[in-house]
Design an enzyme around this catalytic site. Structure first.
Site, mmCIF file in Angstrom:
data_model
loop_
_atom_site.group_PDB
_atom_site.id
_atom_site.type_symbol
_atom_site.label_atom_id
_atom_site.label_comp_id
_atom_site.label_asym_id
_atom_site.label_seq_id
_atom_site.Cartn_x
_atom_site.Cartn_y
_atom_site.Cartn_z
ATOM 1 N N ASN A 226 -35.143 -29.286 -8.010
ATOM 2 C CA ASN A 226 -34.466 -29.553 -9.279
ATOM 3 C C ASN A 226 -35.137 -30.805 -9.854
ATOM 4 O O ASN A 226 -34.664 -31.923 -9.701
ATOM 5 C CB ASN A 226 -32.971 -29.777 -9.058
ATOM 6 N N LYS A 303 -39.414 -24.444 -9.339
ATOM 7 C CA LYS A 303 -38.148 -23.713 -9.423
ATOM 8 C C LYS A 303 -37.909 -23.475 -10.903
ATOM 9 O O LYS A 303 -37.724 -24.427 -11.663
ATOM 10 C CB LYS A 303 -37.008 -24.521 -8.808
ATOM 11 N N GLU A 307 -30.409 -21.435 -11.487
ATOM 12 C CA GLU A 307 -29.355 -22.460 -11.455
ATOM 13 C C GLU A 307 -29.519 -23.490 -12.570
ATOM 14 O O GLU A 307 -29.365 -24.694 -12.384
ATOM 15 C CB GLU A 307 -29.337 -23.147 -10.088
ATOM 16 N N ASP A 381 -28.493 -17.635 0.509
ATOM 17 C CA ASP A 381 -28.812 -19.061 0.403
ATOM 18 C C ASP A 381 -28.653 -19.770 1.735
ATOM 19 O O ASP A 381 -27.671 -20.498 1.929
ATOM 20 C CB ASP A 381 -27.926 -19.723 -0.658
ATOM 21 N N GLU A 403 -39.540 -19.731 3.157
ATOM 22 C CA GLU A 403 -38.824 -20.980 2.930
ATOM 23 C C GLU A 403 -37.621 -21.018 3.871
ATOM 24 O O GLU A 403 -36.680 -20.241 3.729
ATOM 25 C CB GLU A 403 -38.361 -21.116 1.472
ATOM 26 N N GLU A 409 -27.395 -27.659 5.193
ATOM 27 C CA GLU A 409 -26.482 -27.591 4.050
ATOM 28 C C GLU A 409 -25.249 -26.749 4.349
ATOM 29 O O GLU A 409 -24.146 -27.073 3.923
ATOM 30 C CB GLU A 409 -27.234 -27.007 2.848
#
Length: 717
Positions: A226, A303, A307, A381, A403, A409
């Site tokens: 991001n 990216k 999102e 995810d 990835e 997380e």
């Protein structure tokens, strides 16, 4: 007063030395206690002959000197000429003398440019050990590998090792922001002190590079996917260049994430349309500017249109248009574009698991040759368990880059001991059947299945500025294990756990055997107490800390846990069969058939692909409700067993690391009960059934668990 000062000084020395062990990761280099093994090493290594004088060569020599002094207690003389026998000779192919080069030619023929040779030889009738490779970075890899043999008490008599990495790009993705917060980071702030760079070079940067080189990682993406466009401004490029200079002697290239709207935000253009000539030119000029500062710059990670991130679709273009435009910009300099396939749209809430395949598979073969598509291991995810992503094997004309998420997380953050190489291995061994049986994901990403030349694997880093780097001593093993599997995706996770324990803690078998067992079982434990039988994405909202299966009020349907488990009075699970969303059709026919039928679907994935009744009979004869409840309890019991094993290991571990892990396991055990009770109380509303025998009764109400709030949970960037 003097005695008090002495005590304080003694304690500070003691604790700093103890803490230093945690900082040293798997490069402890402690004195070898086995006198027989130590004697063998000393007799076979009596001097070091170095045939290089570059910075990398000097690093390799110092590593050998320091490590051997630490493990064997003797500081070896460094020479540039071969005298006597039982020397350790190091040097690249070009730096060796012609006789040595000729003697090793058959071995050089077996390795690639990053591969190394470690070999016992007779040279002019005298015994020698040699570490070599086609360049000095390869020699450095060989040095670290050789030292790990000593660390793990392996014999170094009659060595004959040739080893090469099977994957080209072995990269850490840092989700680090310019303000030093780390998205999904649970080990403190970012390593990169942007305020002090480029003039202040923290020793931690060097130690980071050294640790990565020791496991063969050769790339690092410095900033968050991001992205902030400021990273591409001269002010920050100067800072990135300073880091690149630190990393270069260790064979590590720097990459940056590129914000697609950067031409507007920092370039004063009115558009970021990839077909606009001014935009194309802006990126070409930006690439040239970066390569002038960082000649070995690796390229961009992107990216886009995911999102809320900007991308080519903002302008009616597609992923190929965006990726190829950037690929043209870096191609003259040998750069690559890592284009992420993690996309899903609020406008298509049919099944989030299908969207990446639907968007990318039709573009197979249309990307430029220096583009590699980066695909998460599963379609949702980074869940504790997901079936493998259907894109693997479905794009034979496009290089795909795995990835993985090393940071936890969705697996309890850095307070939970979870050995992720077990998860990684499960994914890599998964068979896509795209070219018949044996078409594993490991073969997809190492290029052997479809003969792709560009290959890659990325891991979302779990590293921060905590003294122990990862927030939990045992989570260092996930960083280590990722590197080992990036080098060789066919390694067994049990082998990796054994190596890491011996290098990090002890070679004592009474320690290794039980602790290795809990590491190997830890991943299944977390699946059991969080998301058993194929449940997924039922974590609480935003921070993803703790259970939240009741969350249903978020603005987008696919952000809500209720979207994924679909519990009702009739049963539970997401129907992705042919009669549901038909996500199974994205797999090869053999896998589609397996997943489509509840009777043949692996029970670990049952609720991922099927909505089944509470009375559905599992293979062990239990009803789904009873089986689900017992799985939650099993996870709780497994962590209790982990605690018992660790408590018995005290005499093998320094007190600081022992006590830290002990406290963290206590937190983990407490949170397993939270997961079990909150989830079962919630699902019990729909099943209407009592908890089966063997499952502990909750001590709190569902309303209590729903009331818990965590406004400052870490990593919620």
């Amino acid at each position: 007063m003097t005695s008090v000062r002495f005590v304080i000084l003694f304690l500070s020395i003691f604790f700093s030395a103890s803490a230093q062990k945690d900082y040293r990761l798997w490069l402890q280099y402690d004195r070898i206690n086995n006198s027989v093994i130590a004697s063998e090493y000393k007799s076979n290594i009596q001097g070091i002959i170095s045939f290089g004088n570059s910075q990398t060569s000097q690093i390799a020599v110092k590593e050998l000197q320091d490590a051997i002094a630490g493990m064997l207690g003797n500081k070896l003389e460094i020479r540039s000429e071969i005298k006597g026998e039982n020397n350790l000779i190091i040097g690249s192919q070009n730096s060796l003398n012609s006789d040595l080069k000729k003697a090793l030619q058959p071995d050089f023929d077996k390795i690639n440019n990053e591969g190394f040779i470690i070999k016992s030889i007779l040279f002019k009738n005298k015994k020698q050990l040699i570490i070599s490779g086609k360049n000095e970075i390869a020699v450095l890899y060989g040095v670290f590998n050789f030292l790990s043999l000593i660390q793990t008490n392996k014999s170094i008599k009659n060595l004959n090792i040739t080893d090469s990495p099977k994957i080209n790009l072995r990269v850490l993705n840092h989700w680090d922001n310019l303000d030093r917060t780390v998205e999904r980071g649970y080990a403190g702030f970012s390593l990169w002190n942007w305020q002090k760079l480029p003039d202040f070079i923290d020793q931690r940067y060097v130690d980071y590079a050294r640790a990565n080189a020791s496991i063969g990682i050769n790339g690092t993406v410095l900033n968050n996917v991001n992205a902030n466009a400021l990273i591409l401004t001269p002010q920050y490029l100067e800072k990135a260049a300073a880091l690149a200079s630190v990393f270069r002697p260790y064979g590590i290239k720097v990459y940056l994430t590129a914000r697609f709207s950067a031409p507007i935000e920092i370039g004063n253009l009115k558009t970021a349309d990839p077909k606009d000539p001014e935009v194309m030119n802006w990126w070409k000029n930006k690439a040239a500017e970066i390569y002038k500062r960082i000649p070995d710059f690796g390229g961009f990670l992107v990216k886009a249109n995911s999102e809320g991130q900007p991308g080519p679709q903002n302008y009616g273009r597609n992923h190929v248009d965006g990726a190829n435009m950037l690929a043209d910009a870096v191609a003259p300099f040998g750069g690559v574009i890592m284009w992420r396939a993690f996309v899903y749209s609020e406008h298509d809430a049919n099944d989030r698991a299908k969207q990446a395949y639907a968007e990318f598979q039709p573009y197979d073969g249309k990307f430029k040759e220096n583009v590699i598509v980066q695909v998460k291991n599963g379609a949702i995810d980074f869940q504790p368990r997901e079936p493998f992503h259907p894109l693997f094997g479905a794009m034979p004309k496009t290089p795909l880059m795995m990835e993985f998420q090393i940071t936890q997380e969705y697996l309890g953050f850095s307070t939970h001991l979870v050995f992720l190489p077990k998860l990684f291995q499960e994914v890599l061994e998964s068979d896509t059947y795209q070219k018949g049986k044996g078409s594993t994901i490991a073969k997809v990403i190492d290029g052997t299945l479809y003969q792709n030349k560009l290959t890659g694997i990325a891991g979302v880093a779990n590293i921060g500025n905590d003294l122990n780097w990862t927030g939990h001593s045992f989570l260092q093993a996930n960083w280590y294990g990722f590197g080992r599997l990036a080098w060789n995706p066919y390694l067994d996770s049990e082998t990796i756990a054994d190596e890491w324990l011996r290098c990090t803690f002890s070679n004592e078998e009474n320690f290794i055997k039980p602790v290795k067992k809990i590491m190997i079982e830890s991943r299944e434990a977390v699946v059991n107490y969080m998301t058993p039988l194929g449940l997924h994405h039922i974590m609480d909202t935003g921070h993803h800390y703790g259970p939240g299966p009741w969350v249903s009020n978020l603005s987008r349907p696919e952000w809500n846990p209720t979207y994924y488990h679909k519990a009702d009075k009739n049963g539970i699970g997401f129907d992705r069969s042919k009669s549901g969303t038909n996500a199974v059709s994205q797999y090869a026919p053999e896998i589609e058939k397996l997943f489509d039928n509840p009777a043949t679907c692996p029970e670990q994935d049952l609720l991922w692909f099927h909505h089944v009744s509470w009375d559905y009979k599992l293979k062990n004869g239990q009803t789904l409700w009873n089986g689900l409840s017992l799985k939650y309890q099993e996870g709780v019991n497994q962590v209790a067993a982990m605690q018992n094993v660790w408590n018995q290991s005290e005499k093998y571990v320094d007190s600081e690391r022992f006590n830290e892990v002990k406290m963290l396991l206590e937190i983990q055990h407490k949170e397993t009960k939270w997961w079990r009770d909150a989830c079962l109380l919630y699902f019990q509303q729909f099943s209407g059934k009592e908890l089966p025998a063997g499952v502990e009764k909750p001590t709190q109400t569902l309303e209590y668990f729903k009331s818990l709030k965590f406004p400052f949970a870490p990593g919620n960037g």
